[in-house]
Design an enzyme around this catalytic site. Structure first.
Site, mmCIF file in Angstrom:
data_model
loop_
_atom_site.group_PDB
_atom_site.id
_atom_site.type_symbol
_atom_site.label_atom_id
_atom_site.label_comp_id
_atom_site.label_asym_id
_atom_site.label_seq_id
_atom_site.Cartn_x
_atom_site.Cartn_y
_atom_site.Cartn_z
ATOM 1 N N THR A 1 -13.252 -0.909 -0.790
ATOM 2 C CA THR A 1 -13.389 -0.351 -2.137
ATOM 3 C C THR A 1 -14.619 0.556 -2.235
ATOM 4 O O THR A 1 -15.561 0.430 -1.433
ATOM 5 C CB THR A 1 -13.545 -1.491 -3.169
ATOM 6 O OG1 THR A 1 -13.504 -0.949 -4.497
ATOM 7 C CG2 THR A 1 -14.861 -2.242 -3.019
ATOM 8 N N ARG B 1 -25.477 -1.660 -6.879
ATOM 9 C CA ARG B 1 -24.540 -2.745 -7.188
ATOM 10 C C ARG B 1 -23.548 -2.947 -6.027
ATOM 11 O O ARG B 1 -22.983 -2.010 -5.475
ATOM 12 C CB ARG B 1 -23.782 -2.401 -8.474
ATOM 13 C CG ARG B 1 -22.792 -3.466 -8.942
ATOM 14 C CD ARG B 1 -21.381 -3.214 -8.445
ATOM 15 N NE ARG B 1 -20.407 -4.067 -9.129
ATOM 16 C CZ ARG B 1 -19.131 -4.147 -8.777
ATOM 17 N NH1 ARG B 1 -18.681 -3.432 -7.779
ATOM 18 N NH2 ARG B 1 -18.312 -4.934 -9.429
ATOM 19 N N SER C 1 -10.575 4.332 -6.309
ATOM 20 C CA SER C 1 -11.397 3.125 -6.143
ATOM 21 C C SER C 1 -11.753 2.841 -4.695
ATOM 22 O O SER C 1 -12.359 1.802 -4.408
ATOM 23 C CB SER C 1 -10.660 1.890 -6.672
ATOM 24 O OG SER C 1 -10.322 2.044 -8.012
ATOM 25 N N THR D 1 -8.268 -0.622 -5.931
ATOM 26 C CA THR D 1 -8.841 -1.147 -4.682
ATOM 27 C C THR D 1 -7.768 -1.851 -3.861
ATOM 28 O O THR D 1 -6.928 -2.555 -4.411
ATOM 29 C CB THR D 1 -9.940 -2.169 -5.035
ATOM 30 O OG1 THR D 1 -11.065 -1.439 -5.496
ATOM 31 C CG2 THR D 1 -10.341 -3.021 -3.846
ATOM 32 N N THR E 1 -8.823 -8.221 -6.732
ATOM 33 C CA THR E 1 -9.168 -6.906 -7.244
ATOM 34 C C THR E 1 -9.595 -7.048 -8.701
ATOM 35 O O THR E 1 -9.345 -8.084 -9.323
ATOM 36 C CB THR E 1 -7.985 -5.928 -7.114
ATOM 37 O OG1 THR E 1 -8.380 -4.628 -7.585
ATOM 38 C CG2 THR E 1 -6.790 -6.399 -7.926
ATOM 39 N N GLY E 2 -10.235 -6.032 -9.215
ATOM 40 C CA GLY E 2 -10.668 -6.087 -10.607
ATOM 41 C C GLY E 2 -12.173 -6.225 -10.706
ATOM 42 O O GLY E 2 -12.901 -5.903 -9.756
HETATM 43 C C1 SD4 Z 1 -15.427 -4.362 -7.402
HETATM 44 N N1 SD4 Z 1 -13.383 -5.595 -7.120
HETATM 45 O O1 SD4 Z 1 -16.239 -3.703 -6.773
HETATM 46 C C2 SD4 Z 1 -13.956 -4.280 -7.005
HETATM 47 C C3 SD4 Z 1 -13.309 -3.235 -7.861
HETATM 48 C C4 SD4 Z 1 -11.830 -3.158 -7.769
HETATM 49 O O2 SD4 Z 1 -9.969 -1.834 -8.060
HETATM 50 O O3 SD4 Z 1 -11.124 -4.045 -7.372
HETATM 51 N N2 SD4 Z 1 -11.294 -2.028 -8.141
HETATM 52 O O4 SD4 Z 1 -15.735 -5.071 -8.361
#
Ligand code: SD4
Length: 336
Positions: A213, A223, A94, A195, A246-247
């Protein structure tokens, strides 16, 4: 369907306006009408600085950050140096080198950094640069801007001596090709998360943070997620504390999650309570229509070095280096 929990009535503006938020919050259906304080703590949280905390199991990164702090470095130097360990790691899918690409096969990078003075720097949609966090740091330190994007960010990086490099590894290329073959109707892969968002308090008691990230795997080209957005993926206020996320970034952006966590702490909430409230805000308002809930996790520290961590779904882990211990812990989560 996943379970929804009671949503705290107190508005975000209320959190800013009231310095007594810890006693002002009320659960929607507390039978007695008694205030439900926003002060629950993380059983693993102890006060103490210096401290370094990061999303996901990233002990080598927190160890590097603590090394910088131990050698009297500033927190901002520590977080930059710490997250660079993960940017260079081909096995982290990530972040940086080895990060999974967008659906056209291109690795694009988002990163931001914020120091104890409230200064911030960010890069979005940056390509072919091994250490986007260091470019973000230079945006902060050497330009009048906060955010540079795409071709402009790349040109700035090259003007500062960064060299272009291919970030796609054999492994990430193979994963992308398999994903392409398997998906007639491509969707963002919401399950790939490691990330790094990192927060640190140095020996002077100053707080800084960094987040870097390659974003959501197989995203639409162009994006940009939450990670480089000050207030969404990261926020630092040296008088109060700091938070990072994160997420699935779309959910963090819609709630300006890290800013929300810090403002709740400003109002008196513990780092744990603040992380929980930010997750509930997402859970209550932004999951409609989703067949299964994605992951979102927050970590936070306050000025005393106490910490919090909370996620939407099971599986979020974080790393904390405090005292002599550098350890990975499981986060509590909302949707049981
Ligand atoms: C995103 N928050 O680009 C990041 C992705 C992420 O572990 O945290 N991945 O949406």
């Amino acid at each position: 369907m996943f379970k929804r929990r009671n949503f705290l009535k107190k508005s975000f503006l209320g959190a800013i306006a009231l310095s007594t938020a810890a006693t002002a919050c009320q659960s929607e259906d507390t039978p007695s009408g008694e205030p439900e304080p926003l002060n629950n703590s993380n059983p693993n949280s102890i006060a103490g600085t210096p401290v370094v905390i990061a999303t996901w199991p990233h002990e080598p990164a927190t160890a590097e950050a603590m090394r910088v702090i131990t050698e009297s470095g500033r927190a901002v130097e520590a977080v930059e140096s710490g997250v660079k360990v993960v940017e260079a790691d081909p096995d982290d899918t990530s972040v940086g080198y080895g990060g999974l690409p967008d659906r056209s096969g291109v690795v694009t990078l988002d990163a931001c950094i914020m120091d104890e003075t409230g200064n911030a720097g960010s890069v979005t949609y940056l390509q072919n640069i091994l250490h986007p966090i260091s470019v973000a740091r230079l945006v902060m330190d050497e330009t009048p801007h906060v955010m540079l994007s795409g071709a402009g960010a790349l040109a700035f990086a090259k003007s500062k001596g960064f060299e272009e490099t291919n970030l796609l590894t054999e492994g990430s290329k193979a994963a992308y090709e398999k994903w392409l073959a398997d998906h007639q109707d491509p969707a963002v892969d919401e399950d790939q998360h490691d990330t790094i968002g990192m927060l640190a308090i140095d020996r002077q008691g100053n707080i800084s943070g960094a987040c870097t990230t390659s974003g959501a795997a197989y995203k639409l080209p162009g994006r940009v997620g939450d990670s480089p957005i000050i207030g969404a993926g990261l926020f630092v206020d040296n008088e109060v504390g700091a938070a990072t996320a994160t997420g699935l970034g779309e959910l963090v952006m819609k709630t300006l999650g890290s800013f929300l966590v810090v403002e709740l702490m400003r109002g008196g909430a513990s780092p744990q309570a603040a992380c929980e409230e930010a997750v509930r805000r997402i859970s209550e308002k932004h999951l409609a229509g989703m067949s299964s809930p994605p992951q979102v996790g927050f970590i936070a520290i306050n000025k005393k070095g106490e910490h919090g961590a909370y996620s939407l779904t099971k599986g979020f882990r974080y790393t904390i280096y405090q005292g002599d211990a550098n350890k990975v812990l499981d986060s509590e989560f909302e949707l049981k």
